[in-house]
Scaffold this motif. Structure first.
Motif, PDB file in Angstrom:
ATOM      1  N   LYS A  30     -21.228   7.551   0.186  1.00 61.18           N
ATOM      2  CA  LYS A  30     -21.745   8.029  -1.083  1.00 61.18           C
ATOM      3  C   LYS A  30     -20.636   8.292  -2.082  1.00 61.18           C
ATOM      4  CE  LYS A  30     -25.958  10.035   0.703  1.00 61.18           C
ATOM      5  NZ  LYS A  30     -26.771  11.224   0.851  1.00 61.18           N
ATOM      6  N   HIS A  31     -19.450   8.619  -1.602  1.00 61.47           N
ATOM      7  CA  HIS A  31     -18.367   9.005  -2.494  1.00 61.47           C
ATOM      8  C   HIS A  31     -17.279   7.941  -2.592  1.00 61.47           C
ATOM      9  CE1 HIS A  31     -20.257  12.892  -2.638  1.00 61.47           C
ATOM     10  NE2 HIS A  31     -20.214  12.968  -1.333  1.00 61.47           N
ATOM     11  N   MET A  32     -17.507   6.784  -2.029  1.00 57.75           N
ATOM     12  CA  MET A  32     -16.488   5.751  -2.034  1.00 57.75           C
ATOM     13  C   MET A  32     -16.587   4.908  -3.308  1.00 57.75           C
ATOM     14  SD  MET A  32     -16.686   4.533   1.947  1.00 57.75           S
ATOM     15  CE  MET A  32     -15.503   3.231   1.753  1.00 57.75           C
ATOM     16  N   THR A  33     -15.449   4.495  -3.821  1.00 60.93           N
ATOM     17  CA  THR A  33     -15.425   3.588  -4.960  1.00 60.93           C
ATOM     18  C   THR A  33     -15.692   2.169  -4.456  1.00 60.93           C
ATOM     19  OG1 THR A  33     -13.063   3.106  -4.758  1.00 60.93           O
ATOM     20  CG2 THR A  33     -13.685   5.023  -6.103  1.00 60.93           C
ATOM     21  N   THR A  34     -15.945   1.266  -5.378  1.00 63.42           N
ATOM     22  CA  THR A  34     -16.177  -0.123  -4.969  1.00 63.42           C
ATOM     23  C   THR A  34     -14.930  -0.698  -4.301  1.00 63.42           C
ATOM     24  OG1 THR A  34     -15.601  -0.845  -7.212  1.00 63.42           O
ATOM     25  CG2 THR A  34     -17.940  -0.608  -6.700  1.00 63.42           C
ATOM     26  N   GLU A  35     -13.757  -0.303  -4.786  1.00 61.52           N
ATOM     27  CA  GLU A  35     -12.510  -0.773  -4.186  1.00 61.52           C
ATOM     28  C   GLU A  35     -12.367  -0.264  -2.756  1.00 61.52           C
ATOM     29  OE1 GLU A  35     -12.640   0.756  -7.186  1.00 61.52           O
ATOM     30  OE2 GLU A  35     -12.170  -0.916  -8.532  1.00 61.52           O
ATOM     31  N   GLN A  36     -12.725   1.009  -2.544  1.00 61.17           N
ATOM     32  CA  GLN A  36     -12.630   1.570  -1.201  1.00 61.17           C
ATOM     33  C   GLN A  36     -13.607   0.882  -0.250  1.00 61.17           C
ATOM     34  OE1 GLN A  36     -13.370   5.628  -2.364  1.00 61.17           O
ATOM     35  NE2 GLN A  36     -11.229   6.222  -2.047  1.00 61.17           N
ATOM     36  N   MET A  37     -14.821   0.620  -0.736  1.00 58.55           N
ATOM     37  CA  MET A  37     -15.801  -0.064   0.109  1.00 58.55           C
ATOM     38  C   MET A  37     -15.311  -1.464   0.469  1.00 58.55           C
ATOM     39  SD  MET A  37     -19.547   1.058  -1.295  1.00 58.55           S
ATOM     40  CE  MET A  37     -19.240   0.978  -3.058  1.00 58.55           C
ATOM     41  N   ALA A  38     -14.757  -2.178  -0.522  1.00 56.04           N
ATOM     42  CA  ALA A  38     -14.269  -3.539  -0.275  1.00 56.04           C
ATOM     43  C   ALA A  38     -13.095  -3.516   0.697  1.00 56.04           C
ATOM     44  CB  ALA A  38     -13.864  -4.191  -1.588  1.00 56.04           C
ATOM     45  N   ARG A  39     -12.193  -2.549   0.530  1.00 56.55           N
ATOM     46  CA  ARG A  39     -11.032  -2.444   1.418  1.00 56.55           C
ATOM     47  C   ARG A  39     -11.486  -2.135   2.852  1.00 56.55           C
ATOM     48  NH1 ARG A  39      -8.475   1.838  -0.526  1.00 56.55           N
ATOM     49  NH2 ARG A  39      -8.070   0.724  -2.438  1.00 56.55           N
TER      50      ARG A  39
END
Length: 123
Positions: A30-39
């Motif tokens: 819920k608190h992850m950025t799109t970059e964090q999710m992709a990484r």
């Protein structure tokens, strides 16, 4: 002496039961950025599929693109949902609107339980 051993064993079983009930992964998505999710996705796929560096970079770009599009769609869904609520508010009486909201809360709870069951099954 026997009572102490039995009490000690009972304590160990109780502690084991408590440990088994603690969640292993906190809900971080819920608190992850799109970059964090992709990484995170790229790291998982790189490890599981043994990707080389070039493949990993391409997978990251694909994952980032998908995460950004998914975020846009989610924002559109939220706006559409808000719009629908406002339209219902204009049509229904305050009593009907309150009842409608309660109905939605009850149905939402059922859907949430159903979705959680599907996630546990790996869907």
């Amino acid at each position: 002496m026997k009572k102490m051993i039995i009490a000690g064993i009972a304590a160990l079983f109780m502690m084991g039961g408590l440990y088994a009930q603690t969640p292993t992964k906190p809900a971080q998505k819920k608190h992850m950025t799109t970059e964090q999710m992709a990484r995170q996705r790229t790291e998982r796929l790189t490890k599981n599929l043994e990707l080389n560096e070039q493949q990993s970079k391409i997978v990251y770009e694909i994952s980032l693109n998908q995460a950004e599009k998914a975020k846009e769609i989610k924002e559109q869904q939220r706006a559409l949902h808000k719009e629908g609520i406002e339209k219902m508010r204009r049509v229904l009486t305050p009593e009907q609107f309150a009842k409608w909201q309660e109905m939605n809360k009850a149905n939402h709870g059922k859907k949430g339980a159903k979705c959680q069951g599907q996630q546990r099954q790996g869907r």
